[in-house]
Design a protein around this motif. Structure first.
Motif, PDB file in Angstrom:
ATOM      1  N   THR A 112     -55.439  40.212-102.451  1.00 36.38           N
ATOM      2  CA  THR A 112     -55.829  39.576-103.607  1.00 36.38           C
ATOM      3  C   THR A 112     -56.639  38.040-103.194  1.00 36.38           C
ATOM      4  O   THR A 112     -55.974  37.436-102.351  1.00 36.38           O
ATOM      5  N   ILE A 113     -57.723  37.979-103.549  1.00 34.07           N
ATOM      6  CA  ILE A 113     -58.274  36.544-103.439  1.00 34.07           C
ATOM      7  C   ILE A 113     -58.421  36.005-104.656  1.00 34.07           C
ATOM      8  O   ILE A 113     -58.897  36.515-105.819  1.00 34.07           O
ATOM      9  N   VAL A 114     -57.924  34.534-104.902  1.00 37.74           N
ATOM     10  CA  VAL A 114     -58.205  33.817-106.330  1.00 37.74           C
ATOM     11  C   VAL A 114     -59.307  32.895-105.964  1.00 37.74           C
ATOM     12  O   VAL A 114     -59.533  32.292-105.014  1.00 37.74           O
ATOM     13  N   TYR A 115     -59.876  32.900-107.106  1.00 35.58           N
ATOM     14  CA  TYR A 115     -61.086  31.845-107.322  1.00 35.58           C
ATOM     15  C   TYR A 115     -61.072  31.004-108.191  1.00 35.58           C
ATOM     16  O   TYR A 115     -60.516  31.290-109.406  1.00 35.58           O
ATOM     17  N   SER A 116     -61.554  29.365-108.169  1.00 33.12           N
ATOM     18  CA  SER A 116     -61.781  28.702-109.067  1.00 33.12           C
ATOM     19  C   SER A 116     -62.894  27.801-109.016  1.00 33.12           C
ATOM     20  O   SER A 116     -63.514  27.774-108.040  1.00 33.12           O
ATOM     21  N   GLY A 117     -63.592  27.577-110.034  1.00 29.09           N
ATOM     22  CA  GLY A 117     -64.832  26.892-109.974  1.00 29.09           C
ATOM     23  C   GLY A 117     -65.751  27.076-110.872  1.00 29.09           C
ATOM     24  O   GLY A 117     -65.305  27.654-112.181  1.00 29.09           O
ATOM     25  N   ASP A 118     -66.975  27.231-110.730  1.00 29.80           N
ATOM     26  CA  ASP A 118     -68.063  27.668-111.467  1.00 29.80           C
ATOM     27  C   ASP A 118     -68.231  29.119-112.072  1.00 29.80           C
ATOM     28  O   ASP A 118     -68.115  30.180-111.276  1.00 29.80           O
ATOM     29  N   ARG A 119     -68.046  29.381-113.245  1.00 27.77           N
ATOM     30  CA  ARG A 119     -67.767  30.693-113.983  1.00 27.77           C
ATOM     31  C   ARG A 119     -69.016  31.401-113.443  1.00 27.77           C
ATOM     32  O   ARG A 119     -68.904  32.558-113.237  1.00 27.77           O
ATOM     33  N   ALA A 120     -70.233  30.927-113.763  1.00 28.86           N
ATOM     34  CA  ALA A 120     -71.304  31.557-113.536  1.00 28.86           C
ATOM     35  C   ALA A 120     -71.477  32.318-111.988  1.00 28.86           C
ATOM     36  O   ALA A 120     -71.781  33.283-111.818  1.00 28.86           O
ATOM     37  N   ALA A 121     -71.135  31.518-111.259  1.00 27.48           N
ATOM     38  CA  ALA A 121     -71.205  31.883-109.724  1.00 27.48           C
ATOM     39  C   ALA A 121     -70.165  33.121-109.507  1.00 27.48           C
ATOM     40  O   ALA A 121     -70.554  33.940-108.927  1.00 27.48           O
TER      41      ALA A 121
ATOM     42  N   GLY B  20     -60.246  29.899-113.292  1.00 28.39           N
ATOM     43  CA  GLY B  20     -60.824  28.970-114.323  1.00 28.39           C
ATOM     44  C   GLY B  20     -61.646  27.995-113.858  1.00 28.39           C
ATOM     45  O   GLY B  20     -62.027  27.826-112.404  1.00 28.39           O
ATOM     46  N   GLU B  21     -62.134  27.064-114.542  1.00 28.72           N
ATOM     47  CA  GLU B  21     -63.426  26.148-113.927  1.00 28.72           C
ATOM     48  C   GLU B  21     -62.812  25.111-113.416  1.00 28.72           C
ATOM     49  O   GLU B  21     -63.622  24.410-112.278  1.00 28.72           O
ATOM     50  N   ASP B  22     -61.707  24.641-113.262  1.00 27.68           N
ATOM     51  CA  ASP B  22     -61.148  23.500-112.446  1.00 27.68           C
ATOM     52  C   ASP B  22     -60.885  24.176-110.998  1.00 27.68           C
ATOM     53  O   ASP B  22     -60.317  24.904-110.630  1.00 27.68           O
ATOM     54  N   HIS B  23     -61.808  23.124-110.130  1.00 31.57           N
ATOM     55  CA  HIS B  23     -62.081  23.938-108.652  1.00 31.57           C
ATOM     56  C   HIS B  23     -60.497  23.980-108.077  1.00 31.57           C
ATOM     57  O   HIS B  23     -60.311  24.608-107.113  1.00 31.57           O
ATOM     58  N   ALA B  24     -59.572  23.106-108.329  1.00 26.80           N
ATOM     59  CA  ALA B  24     -58.310  22.843-107.801  1.00 26.80           C
ATOM     60  C   ALA B  24     -57.377  24.148-107.877  1.00 26.80           C
ATOM     61  O   ALA B  24     -56.297  24.106-107.154  1.00 26.80           O
TER      62      ALA B  24
END
Ligand SMILES: NC(=O)c1ccc[n+]([C@@H]2O[C@H](COP(=O)([O-])OP(=O)(O)OC[C@H]3O[C@@H](n4cnc5c(N)ncnc54)[C@H](OP(=O)(O)O)[C@@H]3O)[C@@H](O)[C@H]2O)c1
Length: 275
Positions: free
Chosen positions: A120-129, A147-151
Motif C-alpha cells: 500500500t502506498i499512501v499519497y497526499s497533496g495535489d488531488r489533480a496530480a 487528502g490535499e495537505d501534503h503532510a
C-alpha cells in the motif's frame, strides 16, 4: 533524451523495485541513480546522466532516496514531483512550497511487495496530480489518497513505523523470555500471530475512544493490565532478561486513573490542542 511516461530517481532497494514494477506494467521509464550501474538489469529503462536531465524526460517524476534533502534542489523543474522517500511531515510541507502541484507519498511495504496487492502506498497533496496518475500508481500497489495537505502521507508513515517498532520490540522481548528458558522462538510464532490478530480487532474501538477523549474499559481495566505488567517485570527479572521494556510500559501507566480502559494511556503521549 526521449520523452517517457515516468522518471524514477533513486535506484536503491526500493527505487529499483518501483522502476521494475513500472516497466513490467508497460510504462516507459527514465532512471537516474547517484552511483552508476544500478540500472544494469532494468531492461528498457532510459538512463539519464544527471537528475536535471532525468526530471525533464517525464511529466511524472518519482523520487525514492534515503536522503531527499541531498537531491531536492536538483528537482525544481519537475512538472509533477512525487516524493516517495521517507521523511517528516514538516519536510513534506517544505517541499510543497516549491512543488505545490506534486504529491508526497509513503510506502507501506518492503521492496518485494511492490507491484503486488501486499503493497500500500499512501499519497497526499495535489488531488489533480493523483487523479491524473492513479493508473500508474496502481502498478506499484494499492494507491490511497489521504487528502490535499501534503503532510498527511508522512504523518501516517510515522504513525505506522511507531506501531511497527513497538510491535517488533514486544515480539523480541517475548522471544528473549523463551530463549532464557531454553525454548525456541519458532513455536511462539503462531501464538504471537494470534495475539497480533486479537489486538488488531481492538483498534477501531480504541481509535473511537481516542477521537472522543473518553476511555471507558471495554474488556479490562487499566488496573488489570498493570497487574499483568508487574508479572512480566518479575518474570523477566527471574529469567535474567532485561526489564527496561516492561518497566517502561509500567511507568507509562503511573498517574492515570486505573479504572479506565487501556486507551487512556494516549494522554501520556500528548493531548490534542484545546483539550
Ligand atoms: N526498503 C524498504 O523496505 C522501504 C520501505 C518503505 C520506505 N522506504 C524508503 O525508501 C527510501 C529509499 O530506501 P531504500 O531501501 O531504497 O534505501 P537504499 O537501498 O539504501 O537506497 C538508497 C538510495 O538513495 C540514494 N541516495 C542516498 N543518498 C543520496 C545522495 N546524497 N544523493 C543522491 N542519492 C542518494 C542511493 O544512491 P546510491 O545508490 O548512489 O547510494 C540509493 O539510490 C527511504 O526513504 C526509505 O525509508 C524503504
Amino acid at each position: 533524451m526521449q520523452t517517457t511516461d515516468v522518471t524514477v530517481i533513486g535506484l536503491g532497494l526500493m527505487g529499483h523495485a518501483l522502476a521494475r514494477a513500472l516497466l513490467a506494467g508497460g510504462r516507459t521509464v527514465t532512471v537516474w541513480n547517484r552511483t552508476p550501474g544500478k540500472a544494469d538489469d532494468l531492461a528498457g529503462a532510459q538512463r539519464a546522466a544527471t537528475p536535471e536531465e532525468a526530471v525533464t524526460a517525464s511529466e511524472l517524476v518519482v523520487v525514492c532516496v534515503s536522503d531527499f534533502a541531498a537531491v531536492a534542489d536538483r528537482l525544481g523543474k519537475a512538472v509533477t514531483l512525487v516524493n516517495l522517500s521517507s521523511g517528516t511531515s514538516q519536510s513534506a510541507r517544505d517541499t510543497a512550497r516549491w512543488a505545490p502541484d506534486g504529491l508526497d507519498g509513503a510506502i507501506m511495504a518492503a521492496p518485494g511487495g511492490i507491484g503486488t496487492a501486499d503493497a500500500t502506498i499512501v499519497y497526499s497533496g495535489d488531488r489533480a496530480a493523483f487523479d491524473r496518475h492513479e493508473a500508474t500508481f496502481a502498478l506499484l500497489g494499492g494507491a490511497v489518497y489521504l487528502g490535499e495537505d501534503h503532510a498527511l502521507a508522512a504523518l501516517h508513515e510515522m504513525a505506522v513505523v511507531s506501531l511497527m517498532w513497538n510491535l517488533l520490540n514486544g515480539f523480541l522481548h517475548g522471544t528473549a523470555l523463551l530463549r532464557a528458558a531454553g525454548v525456541g522462538a519458532a513455536g511462539y510464532v503462531p501464538l504471537a500471530a494470534k495475539g497480533v490478530e486479537t489486538v488488531t480487532g481492538w483498534l477501531a474501538a480504541y481509535a473511537d475512544q481516542v477521537d472522543a477523549g473518553d476511555f471507558p474499559p471495554l474488556d479490562a481495566t487499566l488496573d488489570v493490565h498493570v497487574a499483568a505488567m508487574d508479572h512480566l517485570i518479575e518474570e523477566s527479572r527471574h529469567l535474567g532478561v532485561a526489564t527496561e521494556l516492561p518497566e517502561f510500559l509500567r511507568s507509562l501507566t503511573s498517574g492515570i486513573d486505573g479504572s479506565q480502559g487501556y486507551a487512556a494511556l494516549v494522554e501520556r503521549f500528548g493531548r490534542p490542542p484545546g483539550r
